[in-house]
Write a protein that holds these residues in place. Structure first.
Motif, PDB file in Angstrom:
ATOM      1  N   ARG B  38      -4.606   0.688  -7.453  1.00 54.56           N
ATOM      2  CA  ARG B  38      -4.391   2.107  -7.151  1.00 54.56           C
ATOM      3  C   ARG B  38      -5.508   2.946  -7.786  1.00 54.56           C
ATOM      4  O   ARG B  38      -5.930   2.666  -8.913  1.00 54.56           O
ATOM      5  CB  ARG B  38      -3.060   2.498  -7.786  1.00 54.56           C
ATOM      6  CG  ARG B  38      -2.359   3.682  -7.211  1.00 54.56           C
ATOM      7  CD  ARG B  38      -1.190   4.081  -8.110  1.00 54.56           C
ATOM      8  NE  ARG B  38      -0.203   3.025  -8.312  1.00 54.56           N
ATOM      9  CZ  ARG B  38       0.777   2.759  -7.442  1.00 54.56           C
ATOM     10  NH1 ARG B  38       0.885   3.459  -6.332  1.00 54.56           N
ATOM     11  NH2 ARG B  38       1.642   1.794  -7.689  1.00 54.56           N
ATOM     12  N   SER B  39      -5.974   3.961  -7.077  1.00 52.88           N
ATOM     13  CA  SER B  39      -7.029   4.817  -7.619  1.00 52.88           C
ATOM     14  C   SER B  39      -6.720   6.277  -7.331  1.00 52.88           C
ATOM     15  O   SER B  39      -6.136   6.600  -6.285  1.00 52.88           O
ATOM     16  CB  SER B  39      -8.377   4.441  -6.989  1.00 52.88           C
ATOM     17  OG  SER B  39      -9.352   5.407  -7.333  1.00 52.88           O
ATOM     18  N   ALA B  40      -7.097   7.145  -8.263  1.00 49.26           N
ATOM     19  CA  ALA B  40      -6.935   8.581  -8.042  1.00 49.26           C
ATOM     20  C   ALA B  40      -8.109   9.150  -7.248  1.00 49.26           C
ATOM     21  O   ALA B  40      -8.106  10.313  -6.840  1.00 49.26           O
ATOM     22  CB  ALA B  40      -6.804   9.305  -9.385  1.00 49.26           C
ATOM     23  N   LEU B  70      -4.559   2.071   6.929  1.00 48.06           N
ATOM     24  CA  LEU B  70      -3.302   2.224   6.182  1.00 48.06           C
ATOM     25  C   LEU B  70      -3.252   3.590   5.492  1.00 48.06           C
ATOM     26  O   LEU B  70      -2.213   4.267   5.505  1.00 48.06           O
ATOM     27  CB  LEU B  70      -3.164   1.085   5.166  1.00 48.06           C
ATOM     28  CG  LEU B  70      -1.923   1.078   4.269  1.00 48.06           C
ATOM     29  CD1 LEU B  70      -1.458  -0.352   3.990  1.00 48.06           C
ATOM     30  CD2 LEU B  70      -2.171   1.811   2.942  1.00 48.06           C
ATOM     31  N   LEU B  71      -4.367   4.004   4.911  1.00 40.72           N
ATOM     32  CA  LEU B  71      -4.403   5.292   4.201  1.00 40.72           C
ATOM     33  C   LEU B  71      -4.111   6.463   5.136  1.00 40.72           C
ATOM     34  O   LEU B  71      -3.518   7.472   4.724  1.00 40.72           O
ATOM     35  CB  LEU B  71      -5.755   5.490   3.509  1.00 40.72           C
ATOM     36  CG  LEU B  71      -5.895   4.880   2.112  1.00 40.72           C
ATOM     37  CD1 LEU B  71      -7.335   5.015   1.617  1.00 40.72           C
ATOM     38  CD2 LEU B  71      -4.922   5.537   1.114  1.00 40.72           C
ATOM     39  N   LYS B  72      -4.541   6.321   6.398  1.00 39.98           N
ATOM     40  CA  LYS B  72      -4.260   7.381   7.367  1.00 39.98           C
ATOM     41  C   LYS B  72      -2.763   7.571   7.540  1.00 39.98           C
ATOM     42  O   LYS B  72      -2.269   8.678   7.757  1.00 39.98           O
ATOM     43  CB  LYS B  72      -4.872   7.026   8.728  1.00 39.98           C
ATOM     44  CG  LYS B  72      -6.067   7.894   9.073  1.00 39.98           C
ATOM     45  CD  LYS B  72      -6.476   7.683  10.510  1.00 39.98           C
ATOM     46  CE  LYS B  72      -7.991   7.582  10.576  1.00 39.98           C
ATOM     47  NZ  LYS B  72      -8.457   7.059  11.868  1.00 39.98           N
ATOM     48  N   PRO B  75      -1.193   9.056   3.494  1.00 40.27           N
ATOM     49  CA  PRO B  75      -2.209   9.876   2.820  1.00 40.27           C
ATOM     50  C   PRO B  75      -1.885  10.118   1.342  1.00 40.27           C
ATOM     51  O   PRO B  75      -2.804  10.317   0.533  1.00 40.27           O
ATOM     52  CB  PRO B  75      -2.220  11.168   3.626  1.00 40.27           C
ATOM     53  CG  PRO B  75      -1.000  11.136   4.482  1.00 40.27           C
ATOM     54  CD  PRO B  75      -0.567   9.738   4.619  1.00 40.27           C
ATOM     55  N   ASP B  76      -0.608  10.070   0.977  1.00 41.70           N
ATOM     56  CA  ASP B  76      -0.222  10.263  -0.429  1.00 41.70           C
ATOM     57  C   ASP B  76      -0.753   9.157  -1.331  1.00 41.70           C
ATOM     58  O   ASP B  76      -0.752   9.288  -2.556  1.00 41.70           O
ATOM     59  CB  ASP B  76       1.304  10.308  -0.541  1.00 41.70           C
ATOM     60  CG  ASP B  76       1.952   9.042   0.006  1.00 41.70           C
ATOM     61  OD1 ASP B  76       1.751   8.754   1.207  1.00 41.70           O
ATOM     62  OD2 ASP B  76       2.628   8.329  -0.755  1.00 41.70           O
ATOM     63  N   ALA B  77      -1.181   8.040  -0.737  1.00 41.66           N
ATOM     64  CA  ALA B  77      -1.643   6.908  -1.556  1.00 41.66           C
ATOM     65  C   ALA B  77      -3.007   7.189  -2.183  1.00 41.66           C
ATOM     66  O   ALA B  77      -3.419   6.495  -3.116  1.00 41.66           O
ATOM     67  CB  ALA B  77      -1.704   5.643  -0.713  1.00 41.66           C
ATOM     68  N   VAL B  78      -3.721   8.179  -1.689  1.00 41.66           N
ATOM     69  CA  VAL B  78      -5.008   8.651  -2.204  1.00 41.66           C
ATOM     70  C   VAL B  78      -6.122   7.607  -2.052  1.00 41.66           C
ATOM     71  O   VAL B  78      -6.993   7.744  -1.206  1.00 41.66           O
ATOM     72  CB  VAL B  78      -4.910   9.134  -3.669  1.00 41.66           C
ATOM     73  CG1 VAL B  78      -6.243   9.767  -4.090  1.00 41.66           C
ATOM     74  CG2 VAL B  78      -3.777  10.159  -3.818  1.00 41.66           C
ATOM     75  N   GLY B  79      -6.115   6.560  -2.892  1.00 48.00           N
ATOM     76  CA  GLY B  79      -7.241   5.637  -2.802  1.00 48.00           C
ATOM     77  C   GLY B  79      -6.963   4.279  -3.411  1.00 48.00           C
ATOM     78  O   GLY B  79      -5.976   4.082  -4.117  1.00 48.00           O
ATOM     79  N   LEU B 111       1.787  -1.972  -3.601  1.00 40.77           N
ATOM     80  CA  LEU B 111       1.624  -0.833  -4.509  1.00 40.77           C
ATOM     81  C   LEU B 111       2.390   0.391  -4.010  1.00 40.77           C
ATOM     82  O   LEU B 111       2.666   1.312  -4.779  1.00 40.77           O
ATOM     83  CB  LEU B 111       0.140  -0.480  -4.668  1.00 40.77           C
ATOM     84  CG  LEU B 111      -0.735  -1.573  -5.315  1.00 40.77           C
ATOM     85  CD1 LEU B 111      -2.195  -1.124  -5.366  1.00 40.77           C
ATOM     86  CD2 LEU B 111      -0.234  -1.937  -6.713  1.00 40.77           C
ATOM     87  N   LEU B 112       2.731   0.390  -2.718  1.00 42.52           N
ATOM     88  CA  LEU B 112       3.468   1.521  -2.129  1.00 42.52           C
ATOM     89  C   LEU B 112       4.949   1.192  -1.945  1.00 42.52           C
ATOM     90  O   LEU B 112       5.646   1.856  -1.169  1.00 42.52           O
ATOM     91  CB  LEU B 112       2.850   1.887  -0.772  1.00 42.52           C
ATOM     92  CG  LEU B 112       1.395   2.364  -0.814  1.00 42.52           C
ATOM     93  CD1 LEU B 112       0.841   2.513   0.605  1.00 42.52           C
ATOM     94  CD2 LEU B 112       1.274   3.689  -1.566  1.00 42.52           C
ATOM     95  N   GLY B 113       5.431   0.185  -2.674  1.00 45.33           N
ATOM     96  CA  GLY B 113       6.857  -0.149  -2.581  1.00 45.33           C
ATOM     97  C   GLY B 113       7.218  -0.786  -1.248  1.00 45.33           C
ATOM     98  O   GLY B 113       8.354  -0.687  -0.803  1.00 45.33           O
ATOM     99  N   ASN B 114       6.236  -1.448  -0.611  1.00 44.73           N
ATOM    100  CA  ASN B 114       6.461  -2.121   0.685  1.00 44.73           C
ATOM    101  C   ASN B 114       7.081  -1.183   1.715  1.00 44.73           C
ATOM    102  O   ASN B 114       8.054  -1.522   2.392  1.00 44.73           O
ATOM    103  CB  ASN B 114       7.334  -3.371   0.492  1.00 44.73           C
ATOM    104  CG  ASN B 114       6.580  -4.451  -0.260  1.00 44.73           C
ATOM    105  OD1 ASN B 114       5.414  -4.720   0.041  1.00 44.73           O
ATOM    106  ND2 ASN B 114       7.202  -5.040  -1.269  1.00 44.73           N
TER     107      ASN B 114
END
Lengths: 309, 309
Positions: B38-40, B70-72, B75-79, B111-114
């Motif tokens: 996970r990255s900010a 996936l990020l699209k 979007p809350d996942a940031v990076g 990392l996103l709780g599946n």
């Protein structure tokens, strides 16, 4: 051992949408009733107790040719007298000739203490089928012998049939009274097909086999579509597109042309749905002014069998 | 939830002989090790800890493109920061790019709780695969995500994947060190195929799916043959015919080209047979003076998975 047996030999669906020349499914009804009686007179005598005027010369009758092939492998059997009452109308596309051929060899085999394997019976019956269609096809023979769901993986160099269980399914078949000759329905097929379409077709074949083996009805429904053969045969069968549309609206899982037509089959989860689907498809042909028969019945877990001595 | 996970993402066999563009099988090994953190910092950073000089610009890296897709959707996942150690050599034909793309999205999803389904992960990973091969293919992605044996029934209009269990099988793969570009191996394919051959091909597809689902090893062996794609690609892979001959003599069930090659796979009932088959195939390439790697391992019942935080 009895001297005479009565066999019920079932109608069958071949192709099953995407599985042209390969997949098949046995029905409980309609069926041909075939009585086979041991005879001391060499050879085969055929009598038809139905109104279809089929040839009774054993060399030109599908059941006769199948029995002559069996007699070659069992010369001690001497001869058979055969009475056939066809419950399956010839030319309907639900395996009429296969049913008679299979019924005859299953009956003869019972009189011989079942000395031949089912695979050998397929081989004899295919000789009969060749008389009717001009080619040794097993796609209706295999389900008529084994019941359930069958894959004809190969015909040459050796027959390779995979007999599988089908999940509970009810079939609705509508048989419009139009003539579609097997030879005509072969003629309209393309000699070559785009690799892209062929790939989509075998993706559906994979899905359909997986759907049958895992009883995944939704997958069966999605996988039935035929990208290659049905588009070519569509012009031969008026009402097909409308019948499918109404069948799906009435709750059918999916379906298509039965064999080379003109019958149309639809698979269903319940008897009630199958009845409604049969009625819905029939209405299409009523509107077109084409006579039709509707058959509704479950998939058969067994193939042709002796029902009484 | 952890801030970083390590994923093992497996090599996969696509096509599986007759099942061009449709069938796939996951292997236990080799695999890519993908660490996702996970990255900010918005976006994706890729680092490769392997000697293959793959692009690390996320827009040109299969794992990067998959993560951007996936990020699209999240979007809350940031990076994400990603470290990839490829255990699967690029260009080997055992799903190297699919493994990296799948490993990255499986890690990010953990990392996103599946929050995403496996089918959604397939969709993201296919974006990555498109960078590598120019087309959205799922035939390696699907087994890398689901494990076992997979059918890609359709890619359009919607992805339709059937994930099935495979019977116990040991796979021997020989990877000759020759370059076969996916684009070249596509170019040699015919645009059209004879309907007769296509029919034999889907008969084998039906047999292969039935063989996997009923654990009928002999049927699997008979059904693997590919009448369409392998004959076209044979000239691209020296040693293929000899490798198959020796593999069958050493006890393999059957096999063929893995994906678009140059790797050759053989399925086997036991580890000992798979080892002997790997050795036998290797000897062919020793004699041809072509370097090679051999991989032997069981079919994986699971796909890519988190092995540690």
């Amino acid at each position: 051992m009895p001297d005479s047996v009565l066999v019920h030999s079932p109608a069958t669906l071949s192709n099953l949408g995407c599985g042209f020349d390969v997949l098949g499914l046995a029905l409980e009804a309609p069926y041909d009733a075939v009585r086979v009686t041991r005879s001391a007179t060499p050879g085969v005598r055929i009598q038809h107790l139905d109104p279809y005027h089929l040839p009774t010369d054993p060399a030109h009758n599908v059941a006769g040719v199948a029995l002559l092939a069996l007699l070659k492998a069992a010369p001690d059997a001497v001869g058979f007298d055969v009475e056939i009452t066809k419950g399956i109308k010839p030319g309907s596309g639900v395996g009429s000739s296969a049913a008679s051929a299979v019924g005859a060899v299953v009956g003869a085999n019972a009189l011989l203490g079942n000395r031949f394997s089912k695979m050998e019976l397929v081989d004899f019956a295919m000789e009969g089928e060749a008389v009717a269609s001009g080619a040794r096809h097993a796609d209706n023979i295999a389900p008529a012998v084994f019941g359930g769901f069958t894959v004809v993986r190969a015909v040459t160099p050796a027959i390779d049939i995979v007999a599988l269980a089908a999940p509970p399914l009810w079939v609705a078949v509508v048989h419009p009274q139009i003539e579609v000759k097997t030879s005509d329905s072969r003629k309209v097929l393309p000699a070559d097909v785009p690799l892209k379409l062929a790939t989509r077709q075998w993706a559906n074949v994979a899905g359909l086999v997986a759907g049958f083996l895992t009883a995944d009805y939704a997958l069966i429904g999605r996988s039935l579509d035929d990208y290659i053969v049905e588009p070519a045969r569509l012009p031969l069968i008026p009402g097909l597109a409308a019948a499918r549309r109404r069948a799906l609206a009435a709750g059918a899982i999916g379906g298509g042309i039965s064999g080379s037509g003109p019958s149309i089959f639809m698979l269903n989860k319940t008897e009630a749905t199958a009845q409604a689907v049969g009625t819905a498809m029939g209405e299409v042909f009523t509107e077109l002014g084409i006579e039709f028969h509707v058959y509704v019945g479950p998939v058969a877990t067994e193939g042709a069998r002796v029902v009484s001595a």
